[in-house]
Design a protein around this motif. Sequence first.
Motif, PDB file in Angstrom:
ATOM      1  N   SER A 240     -47.353   9.632-115.577  1.00 40.71           N
ATOM      2  CA  SER A 240     -47.023  10.150-114.090  1.00 40.71           C
ATOM      3  C   SER A 240     -45.342   9.808-114.178  1.00 40.71           C
ATOM      4  O   SER A 240     -44.924   9.431-114.981  1.00 40.71           O
ATOM      5  CB  SER A 240     -47.712   9.448-112.935  1.00 40.71           C
ATOM      6  N   ILE A 241     -44.947  10.335-113.222  1.00 37.91           N
ATOM      7  CA  ILE A 241     -43.235  10.291-112.646  1.00 37.91           C
ATOM      8  C   ILE A 241     -43.039   8.900-112.573  1.00 37.91           C
ATOM      9  O   ILE A 241     -42.006   8.279-112.724  1.00 37.91           O
ATOM     10  CB  ILE A 241     -42.894  11.398-111.798  1.00 37.91           C
TER      11      ILE A 241
ATOM     12  N   ALA B 211     -54.867  21.184-113.829  1.00 38.25           N
ATOM     13  CA  ALA B 211     -53.680  21.470-113.005  1.00 38.25           C
ATOM     14  C   ALA B 211     -52.467  22.046-113.712  1.00 38.25           C
ATOM     15  O   ALA B 211     -51.770  22.784-113.222  1.00 38.25           O
ATOM     16  CB  ALA B 211     -53.401  20.286-112.138  1.00 38.25           C
ATOM     17  N   LEU B 212     -52.364  21.524-115.046  1.00 32.42           N
ATOM     18  CA  LEU B 212     -51.169  22.196-115.646  1.00 32.42           C
ATOM     19  C   LEU B 212     -51.468  23.571-115.883  1.00 32.42           C
ATOM     20  O   LEU B 212     -50.636  24.631-115.818  1.00 32.42           O
ATOM     21  CB  LEU B 212     -51.099  21.641-116.937  1.00 32.42           C
ATOM     22  N   ARG B 213     -52.709  23.804-116.282  1.00 34.02           N
ATOM     23  CA  ARG B 213     -53.099  25.426-116.459  1.00 34.02           C
ATOM     24  C   ARG B 213     -52.812  26.384-115.071  1.00 34.02           C
ATOM     25  O   ARG B 213     -52.228  27.145-115.097  1.00 34.02           O
ATOM     26  CB  ARG B 213     -54.445  25.628-116.988  1.00 34.02           C
ATOM     27  N   LEU B 214     -53.329  25.745-113.930  1.00 28.16           N
ATOM     28  CA  LEU B 214     -53.200  26.157-112.707  1.00 28.16           C
ATOM     29  C   LEU B 214     -51.728  26.593-112.334  1.00 28.16           C
ATOM     30  O   LEU B 214     -51.496  27.519-111.738  1.00 28.16           O
ATOM     31  CB  LEU B 214     -53.914  25.659-111.669  1.00 28.16           C
TER      32      LEU B 214
ATOM     33  N   GLU C  31     -46.706  21.843-120.507  1.00 29.23           N
ATOM     34  CA  GLU C  31     -46.181  20.382-120.487  1.00 29.23           C
ATOM     35  C   GLU C  31     -46.089  19.505-119.226  1.00 29.23           C
ATOM     36  O   GLU C  31     -45.520  20.239-118.294  1.00 29.23           O
ATOM     37  CB  GLU C  31     -44.931  19.807-121.578  1.00 29.23           C
ATOM     38  N   LEU C  32     -46.470  18.522-119.240  1.00 23.59           N
ATOM     39  CA  LEU C  32     -46.219  17.468-117.962  1.00 23.59           C
ATOM     40  C   LEU C  32     -44.722  17.454-117.434  1.00 23.59           C
ATOM     41  O   LEU C  32     -44.746  17.741-116.288  1.00 23.59           O
ATOM     42  CB  LEU C  32     -46.611  16.117-118.176  1.00 23.59           C
ATOM     43  N   SER C  33     -43.866  17.411-118.352  1.00 21.35           N
ATOM     44  CA  SER C  33     -42.446  17.439-118.012  1.00 21.35           C
ATOM     45  C   SER C  33     -41.923  18.493-117.226  1.00 21.35           C
ATOM     46  O   SER C  33     -40.686  18.664-116.509  1.00 21.35           O
ATOM     47  CB  SER C  33     -41.563  17.244-119.244  1.00 21.35           C
ATOM     48  N   GLN C  34     -42.593  19.748-117.361  1.00 19.24           N
ATOM     49  CA  GLN C  34     -42.305  21.058-116.700  1.00 19.24           C
ATOM     50  C   GLN C  34     -42.634  20.740-115.076  1.00 19.24           C
ATOM     51  O   GLN C  34     -41.857  21.498-114.456  1.00 19.24           O
ATOM     52  CB  GLN C  34     -43.093  22.156-117.150  1.00 19.24           C
ATOM     53  N   VAL C  35     -43.573  19.867-114.673  1.00 20.25           N
ATOM     54  CA  VAL C  35     -43.843  19.885-113.267  1.00 20.25           C
ATOM     55  C   VAL C  35     -43.698  18.646-112.806  1.00 20.25           C
ATOM     56  O   VAL C  35     -43.557  18.434-111.487  1.00 20.25           O
ATOM     57  CB  VAL C  35     -45.335  20.260-112.942  1.00 20.25           C
TER      58      VAL C  35
ATOM     59  N   LEU D 296     -45.525  28.861-112.890  1.00 21.61           N
ATOM     60  CA  LEU D 296     -44.093  28.731-113.747  1.00 21.61           C
ATOM     61  C   LEU D 296     -44.046  29.765-114.450  1.00 21.61           C
ATOM     62  O   LEU D 296     -42.894  30.461-114.778  1.00 21.61           O
ATOM     63  CB  LEU D 296     -44.138  27.409-114.536  1.00 21.61           C
ATOM     64  N   ALA D 297     -45.124  30.658-114.637  1.00 24.50           N
ATOM     65  CA  ALA D 297     -44.974  31.899-115.488  1.00 24.50           C
ATOM     66  C   ALA D 297     -44.651  33.196-114.481  1.00 24.50           C
ATOM     67  O   ALA D 297     -44.675  34.216-114.995  1.00 24.50           O
ATOM     68  CB  ALA D 297     -46.516  32.071-116.243  1.00 24.50           C
ATOM     69  N   GLY D 298     -44.796  32.938-113.450  1.00 26.89           N
ATOM     70  CA  GLY D 298     -44.539  33.808-112.335  1.00 26.89           C
ATOM     71  C   GLY D 298     -45.819  34.657-111.805  1.00 26.89           C
ATOM     72  O   GLY D 298     -45.781  35.648-111.070  1.00 26.89           O
ATOM     73  N   LEU D 299     -46.751  34.154-112.193  1.00 25.31           N
ATOM     74  CA  LEU D 299     -48.424  34.693-111.620  1.00 25.31           C
ATOM     75  C   LEU D 299     -48.540  34.249-110.327  1.00 25.31           C
ATOM     76  O   LEU D 299     -48.471  32.949-109.965  1.00 25.31           O
ATOM     77  CB  LEU D 299     -49.405  34.362-112.546  1.00 25.31           C
ATOM     78  N   ARG D 300     -48.821  35.155-109.358  1.00 23.72           N
ATOM     79  CA  ARG D 300     -49.270  34.694-107.876  1.00 23.72           C
ATOM     80  C   ARG D 300     -50.490  34.333-107.931  1.00 23.72           C
ATOM     81  O   ARG D 300     -51.445  35.280-108.376  1.00 23.72           O
ATOM     82  CB  ARG D 300     -48.693  35.695-106.966  1.00 23.72           C
TER      83      ARG D 300
END
Length: 182
Positions: free
Chosen positions: A3-4, A57-60, A65-69, A108-112
Amino acid sequence: MVSIVDQKVGESRNPDIPTPTEPAVETLHLRRLIERQPACVLRVGIDGLLLAVNEAALRLLGAEELSQVLGTKLTKLIIPGHHERWDEVIARVRDGASGSIECDLTDLAGLRRTVLLQAVPLLDHADGVPSMILAARDTSTPRRLEKALREREVNRELDDLQTQIAQRVAEGQRDGTALGPR
């Protein structure tokens, strides 16, 4: 799962909140619950920062990677038209109540995606960071399926009407009472 809060243990923290020398039992328990849950689970600070997420949640969120979010404000992903309602959920949680919102977000991939976020307060966590636990569910696919079914039903009804009209026209031509302009 990292976690952060774990990442920031070495950084400056609020001096009124003691830094634990070893992880608290509650923290470990919560972390295990989040990471083992097959559904999307996120821990979000009252300020909106993503503090912890599980693999689902990462997939959603479209992250690899965790570091991205971690440390990202959830409002960066929520479509601006839904920010006010999200702020209302945060206010409810800050007051100790649960809240939910169905909103659109862009991963993050731009998918709405359309997601249902259900929040419960976690204001007295052992790490001292007031937060909430979010259960998230992507409702995009069911909505697309519902829309496709409605469209299919409308198309079927139109086809039935066209068939009925064609039959009546054909019957009218046979018996001399043809429908059409005069």
